[in-house]
Structures are given as structure tokens and as C-alpha cells.
Design a protein around this motif. Structure first.
Motif, PDB file in Angstrom:
ATOM      1  N   GLU A  50      78.072  64.740 128.290  1.00 47.10           N
ATOM      2  CA  GLU A  50      77.471  64.998 129.599  1.00 47.10           C
ATOM      3  C   GLU A  50      77.987  66.291 130.219  1.00 47.10           C
ATOM      4  N   GLY A  51      79.306  66.490 130.191  1.00 47.04           N
ATOM      5  CA  GLY A  51      79.876  67.687 130.798  1.00 47.04           C
ATOM      6  C   GLY A  51      79.385  68.958 130.145  1.00 47.04           C
ATOM      7  N   MET A  52      79.377  68.976 128.809  1.00 43.54           N
ATOM      8  CA  MET A  52      78.907  70.158 128.090  1.00 43.54           C
ATOM      9  C   MET A  52      77.428  70.396 128.360  1.00 43.54           C
ATOM     10  N   PHE A  53      76.646  69.316 128.331  1.00 38.29           N
ATOM     11  CA  PHE A  53      75.205  69.450 128.561  1.00 38.29           C
ATOM     12  C   PHE A  53      74.936  70.061 129.933  1.00 38.29           C
ATOM     13  N   VAL A  54      75.523  69.496 130.963  1.00 39.89           N
ATOM     14  CA  VAL A  54      75.265  69.982 132.323  1.00 39.89           C
ATOM     15  C   VAL A  54      75.715  71.430 132.465  1.00 39.89           C
ATOM     16  N   SER A  55      76.880  71.765 131.911  1.00 43.93           N
ATOM     17  CA  SER A  55      77.389  73.137 132.007  1.00 43.93           C
ATOM     18  C   SER A  55      76.494  74.116 131.256  1.00 43.93           C
TER      19      SER A  55
END
Length: 405
Positions: A50-55
């Protein structure tokens, strides 16, 4: 020119979003999953992080001047909500991003908002199921389902107490995988079974105001595993039932934080005349519902989704009032398709005849929608005539299966 980012371009609903956008003169770019097997896109990232995707997606949108982000993949709708929140684009309530995807979060939000739902318990192991049954808090029949799957996978209507262990194993087992290597929520829902007619409400919400495009009648199988065998638009309910169903769907949409986008709300009308919400998803109803809506009412659900994402007033007003019904043809058992015969010929009244799988393809068993081989649609103005023709055409289709392996 406005620019739309489509997440997961390989998904069939995402291809429909892409087609609708390009037909409207909107430039389309895409983001795909980074693992091998994806056809790629203008950006590759990890859908399971999730963190990588959003960033990654937020940065890409800023660098390339993206005006809107959409997906048709139900598993990715929370991620798109979080990205849109970062970019201040029209979307849903970020704090409730998973409420229309994860069934535990969904059940909690619906209950807290006073929406009528089946009585629900959340368990994490088979021993907890035994305690529920022993205490009498759950009686037969009841439903067991996984927290985060779709397409009826892992769902069992437990009619006999002797079947409870197998039902639990099915809900918790390897069949209920989630895509892209996403972390699986291993919690299980145990719900009272609601007897009644099944419907879904197809809605487009914009600026917090739901526009209910139609009610779809659902035709399902019986027994322990309920597979949808057909759909019909419009549902043909009386005015009082229509008001109740639409009011209830509106409550559910608000409860799970859908403010800008599509929703597909599954409900039942029980023997007491109550409308009970079974589930809600922040996406367009699965195939062939969008086709039925367009054929019966002239509303392009995917174009409406694109418009909402771009902040354009969505065209959701019906331009006609015809009738359209779909029938699925399914495999009689698990295995490989040997032949499919008796398919209807396409014409004006049978505008869609679609194979999902070809000869030689493997099909799943009848416990979920994996047994579907294809579908056809019949449309026109006379409901009774169309229904009779659909049943006649359906009876002529034969799917033959070779043994698995």
C-alpha cells in the motif's frame, strides 16, 4: 486534453473504463502490477504494498499532470481512494477506504450506521465456530464467507450441521486467494441466512449524492453454494419495494463512505417485507450488468465513472425503458471444456453472446462463479416474451467437460 490514469489495465472492467474514456476524447495512461505476467503500463508498481503504491502513483500523477485515477478491479479500489485523497481528486472517504471491500470492515460500518444486515459474527478459527453453534447464537441455516474475497469464492450456505467443518475449510482455504500477492485477511464471517428474493442496486454517487440507475433482479442457484445464473434489468418490483430497496441502498452507500464513484449493493427482500443489505462494493456490477443497464436504459456506467472521477456531471438519466436479461451457461463439473454447443446466434434481440472460456480451458467447480463458461443477453420491450426466449435459448446450450487433469 484531460488525462485519466487507469489502475490494472488488464482487468476487463478497466478495459471498459479505458474504452469509455478514449471514446470521449480523454487521454488514458495506466499503472500495472510489477510482477511478470502483467502487460505493463506507463508505470509499474507493487499492488501488494500500500505504501509503495500510494507513493509511486501519487508521484507519477503529479509529474505527468493526471486529472483523475480510476480502477474497475474491486481489490484495488481502496488503493485508488487513498491516492485520490493525497491528490485531492474526487473519490470516497479515505478513512473508510476498505469498508466497501473488506467484509469485516463493511459489516462494522453498516451496523454502526443502522443499516439492516444479517446478524454477523467474526471468527478466526474453527473452534470459535463450534462455540457459536453450541451457544445457540447461530442456528441453521447460516452463511460462512471469507473477509476479503469476491465472486462468491469461499461462500457456503450451511444447511446441515455436519457440513460446517467443510464450509469453514473452504472459506479459510487456498481457494480463497487474493490477487497480486496481497495479504489475505484470514478472518471468517458467520452470518444468519436471509431467505428472500435477491437484487442489486446499480448506483453512481457524485458529491455525496447517490443516483440509483436501476435495480437488477438476480437469478441464483440453490443449495450450499449459490451461483448467479442470470440477471434482469429492470427488476420489475412494485413501487413500494422499489422505494424501500433504493432507500436502503442509499443508506449503505453513505455508511461505507462512497461519495464519488460507482456502487453495486446486493440486497434481499425477506418474508417480512424488509430490505436486508448483504454486501456492497465500490465498483460497477460485474459482467454483464453494465451491458444490461445500457441496453435497457441507455446509461453507460463506465462513462459515468470516468465523468465522476474527472469532476464532470455524470450522465445517469435513463434515455429509454426497455428490458434486458442475461443468462450464464455453466460447466456441469470441474475439468476442461471439451465442447460448447447450441449457442444462440447474435442479432438485434440477442446482442451479446460471449464465451469467457474456450475449448481446452479449465473451469472450476460449482462452488463459485468459476464454473461460468459464458453468457448471452436477450433484449426488447416485452418482459414476458424476452424471459421465455431466454429460457428457451438457455436450454439449448450444452457444455461438455473432460475429467480434470
Amino acid at each position: 486534453m484531460r488525462r485519466l490514469l487507469v489502475v490494472d489495465p488488464d482487468n476487463p472492467a478497466c478495459r471498459a473504463l479505458t474504452f469509455a474514456a478514449k471514446a470521449a476524447g480523454i487521454e488514458v495512461c495506466s499503472v500495472g502490477h510489477h510482477e511478470a505476467g502483467s502487460s505493463g503500463g506507463d508505470l509499474l508498481t507493487d499492488f501488494a504494498d500500500e505504501g509503495m503504491f500510494v507513493s509511486d502513483v501519487t508521484r507519477f500523477c503529479k509529474e505527468t499532470c493526471v486529472d483523475a485515477v480510476v480502477t474497475g478491479n474491486e481489490f484495488l479500489t481502496p488503493l485508488v481512494t487513498l491516492v485520490c485523497d493525497q491528490l485531492s481528486l474526487p473519490s470516497n472517504v479515505a478513512e473508510q477506504a476498505y469498508a466497501a471491500r473488506n467484509k469485516v470492515a463493511m459489516s462494522h460500518r453498516l451496523a454502526c450506521s443502522g443499516v439492516l444486515t444479517p446478524r454477523t459474527f467474526v471468527i478466526t478459527n474453527a473452534a470459535e465456530l463450534e462455540r457459536l453453534l453450541t451457544s445457540g447464537r447461530v442456528g441453521l441455516p447460516f452463511v460462512i464467507k471469507p473477509a476479503d474475497n469476491a465472486g462468491s469464492n469461499g461462500v457456503t450456505v450451511v444447511l446441515n450441521a455436519d457440513d460446517r467443518a467443510e464450509a469453514y475449510r473452504y472459506a479459510a482455504g487456498p481457494e480463497t486467494v487474493v490477487p497480486f500477492g496481497m495479504t489475505k485477511d484470514r478472518r471468517i464471517l458467520v452470518q444468519e441466512y436471509i431467505e428472500g428474493a435477491e437484487f442489486s442496486v446499480e448506483s453512481i454517487t457524485q458529491h455525496g449524492i447517490p443516483h440509483h440507475v436501476c435495480i437488477t433482479r438476480k437469478l441464483t442457484s440453490t443449495g450450499a453454494h449459490r451461483v448467479e445464473l442470470g440477471h434482469a434489468v429492470p427488476a420489475g418490483v412494485d413501487e413500494a419495494a422499489e422505494r424501500l430497496i433504493l432507500h436502503t441502498a442509499g443508506q449503505a452507500i453513505k455508511a461505507v463512505g462512497i461519495e464519488n464513484g460507482p456502487s453495486h449493493t446486493e440486497v434481499k427482500l425477506d418474508s417480512q417485507g424488509r430490505c436486508v443489505v448483504i454486501e456492497i462494493a465500490g465498483r460497477v456490477g460485474g459482467a454483464p450488468i453494465a451491458d444490461l443497464v445500457q441496453l435497457a436504459h441507455g446509461v453507460d456506467m463506465f462513462r459515468a465513472c470516468v465523468d465522476v472521477a474527472l469532476g464532470i456531471p455524470a450522465a445517469v438519466k435513463r434515455s429509454r425503458n426497455d428490458y434486458a436479461t442475461a443468462r450464464f451457461f455453466t460447466a456441469p463439473s470441474q475439468g476442461k471444456i471439451a465442447s460448447v454447443t447450441g449457442l444462440p446466434l447474435q442479432d438485434v434481440t440477442v446482442p451479446v453472446v460471449r464465451l469467457r472460456r474456450q475449448v481446452g480451458d479449465a473451469v472450476g467447480d460449482n462452488r463459485g462463479n468459476g464454473c461460468r463458461v459464458g453468457h448471452f443477453i436477450v433484449t426488447g420491450s416485452d418482459r414476458s416474451v424476452i424471459e421465455r426466449r431466454a429460457e428457451s435459448l438457455s436450454s439449448q446450450i450444452l457444455v461438455e467437460i473432460t475429467e480434470a487433469g
